[in-house]
Scaffold this motif. Structure first.
Motif, short mmCIF file in Angstrom:
data_model
loop_
_atom_site.label_atom_id
_atom_site.label_comp_id
_atom_site.label_asym_id
_atom_site.label_seq_id
_atom_site.Cartn_x
_atom_site.Cartn_y
_atom_site.Cartn_z
N MET A 1 0.84 -1.19 0.00
CA MET A 1 0.00 0.00 0.00
C MET A 1 0.88 1.25 0.00
O MET A 1 2.00 1.24 0.53
CB MET A 1 -0.93 0.02 1.21
N GLY A 165 -3.30 1.05 -3.55
CA GLY A 165 -2.29 0.20 -4.17
C GLY A 165 -1.23 1.04 -4.88
O GLY A 165 -1.53 2.09 -5.46
N ASP A 168 -2.19 1.82 -8.29
CA ASP A 168 -3.44 2.54 -8.51
C ASP A 168 -3.15 3.93 -9.07
O ASP A 168 -2.09 4.52 -8.78
CB ASP A 168 -4.22 2.67 -7.21
#
Length: 513
Positions: A1, A165, A168
């Motif tokens: 993350m 993420g 992302d």
């Protein structure tokens, strides 16, 4: 993350009282920027913005831009920065194409009514639910629109950043549209974080030492990476100048003891032309640790003239919106090579390819530059077919023609779409421009191809003369003929007072055709 907002958060923790943003007499510390960004994040979440939602921003190089940029990221949303020169029709296209759910827009001025254009565009955007007007004066009340300052007033100054993420999307950067309909390049948190640290490594930046003079628009990838992201990562102080003016820049380089300056080639050209006897070039040069040029090709004559006047070699870099943007640099400690964009950044590969994606071999051979690495975009937003045209096996084809020397240094020859084919011969506008600029009477040149009934295309040059220079079109054509092969030299020359430019300072050749 991961979340790109860590660039602000880490500096706010380690250097809360260090000046982050300076605009005139106004200063914001890293702690203050962090608190304001948290308020923006809280506001967006309260209005229903969710992770992955797109939030558009129209704002010049003002303290509000970093605040809303990192506030949007903190909320887990995707920043869609828009060019402040866009008109309502164009803004509406970007809002609808990106699917933006909220839009933060600077009020502008009578000369550049960004707020009015933005409001008109918002009214045409189907998915966009909230419009916030960014005002120059936070106490100002705007008629008919909700101001960002008023909306933020009741929000908390702390926020638990949404972790997303690494792959992302963080930012959608729209291509300039100079060669067609603008497309949104989706850049991930990892793309931008790696690119910022690659820039820091390439520039030899260390924490708490740099003062940037920020003249590049932060809505553009160049300024966003080398000034905003890399600058915040190293707790640099960013001195903001919303509108480039060469004389003002020279004064600020002296006054603020600037250590890092990044600009497009036309800015360096303008700085050299604005020098006076009063300009303290020695002081500027002593303080200026790094100067960088990118965005378009830096003519060797300008690079040499800047080094001669300031004692600072300009680092030429290369990149695109689709590559976060950094691709290559002149390496630290290496002697720059005129016209070269240097070697690939850490973690980035480059090669030359033909139309069929086959690798072009041999020093000096010309091919299209292709790039692979942590910097390459996720793809074009909502355009899988367009993405497939330019990406294959992790490689991105740039649309730029280049060559490589025996030591692996790359040189941009020209844009594929700017290539002139005259009577079956390839003519590269950049080469012609650089030759023309070696003439004592020529200050700046832009070369294009114009239709010709027999040859297909003819070479035409638009030229800005140096102050006081006297030269006619036939004289310059005759000189060019003596300097270049018969198929290359321009048969048409037009003397102009200025060249049309994009908001980022690139000659807008589409407007010349």
């Amino acid at each position: 993350m991961l979340n790109l907002s860590v660039l602000l958060e880490d500096s706010a923790r380690s250097d809360p009282d260090r000046a982050a943003l300076v605009l005139g007499d106004s200063r914001l510390t890293y702690a203050q920027v962090e608190q304001a960004a948290c308020k923006v994040a809280n506001l967006l979440v309260a209005r229903g913005v969710r992770p992955g939602d797109r939030v558009a921003v129209s704002c010049p190089t003002l303290p509000a831009f970093p605040v809303v940029y990192f506030g949007i990221l903190k909320a887990g949303a995707v920043v869609v920065p828009l060019n402040v020169l866009l008109k309502s029709r164009e803004i509406a296209y970007h809002l609808n194409d990106s699917g933006a759910v909220a839009y933060l827009c600077f009020e502008g001025s009578s000369a550049l009514p960004t707020g009015a254009e933005g409001q008109a565009a918002f009214d045409q955007a189907g998915e966009c639910k909230d419009f916030f007007l960014i005002t120059a004066d936070e106490a100002e009340v705007a008629e008919g629109a909700e101001t960002l300052a008023a909306a933020m007033a009741g929000q908390e100054s702390t926020f638990d950043t949404v972790q997303v993420g690494a792959d992302d999307p963080a930012v959608i950067l729209y291509t300039s549209g100079t060669t067609g309909q603008a497309k949104g390049a989706e850049l991930s948190h990892a793309n931008l974080l790696f690119n910022a640290f690659a820039a820091i490594r390439g520039l030899g930046s260390t924490p708490r030492t740099d003062t940037h003079l920020v003249v590049l628009p932060l809505f553009h990838s160049f300024g966003a990476t080398v000034n905003l992201n890399a600058g915040f990562a190293t707790a640099a102080t960013l001195v903001l100048l919303p509108r480039f003016d060469a004389a003002t820049v020279l004064r600020m380089l002296e006054t603020y003891d600037i250590t890092f300056f990044a600009g497009v080639p036309t800015m360096y050209w303008a700085l050299l032309n604005a020098l006076t006897e009063e300009t303290d070039t020695d002081r500027i040069g002593r303080n200026l640790r790094r100067a960088m040029a990118a965005g378009s090709s830096l003519p060797p004559t300008i690079a040499q003239a800047f080094e001669d006047r300031f004692g600072v070699a300009v680092i030429e870099a290369y990149g695109l919106s689709e590559t976060s943007p950094g691709v290559s640099f002149t390496r630290l400690g290496a002697t720059s090579r005129p016209g070269s964009i240097g070697l690939p950044l850490w973690g980035v590969e480059m090669k030359l390819i033909d139309d069929s994606w086959q690798t072009v071999h041999g020093a000096g051979a010309i091919g299209e530059i292709a790039v692979r690495g942590h910097n390459v975009m996720r793809g074009y937003h909502r355009r899988p077919e367009a993405t497939a045209e330019v990406m294959r096996d992790g490689w991105f084809r740039t649309g730029d023609l280049g060559r490589r020397d025996d030591d692996g240094w790359y040189y941009v020859v020209d844009r594929v779409k700017d290539l002139i084919v005259r009577g079956g011969f390839n003519v590269y506008p950049r080469e012609i421009e650089e030759v023309l600029m070696t003439h004592d009477a020529v200050s700046l040149a832009a070369v294009i191809g114009v239709p010709h009934p027999g040859l297909g295309e003819e070479v035409k040059a638009f030229v800005i003369r140096r102050p006081g220079a006297v030269i006619t079109e036939p004289d310059l054509i005759a000189w060019a003929r003596s300097q270049m092969a018969a198929y290359k030299y321009p048969r048409q020359i037009a003397f102009v007072g200025e060249l049309p430019m994009t908001a980022t300072g690139k000659p807008l050749k589409r407007s010349l055709r």
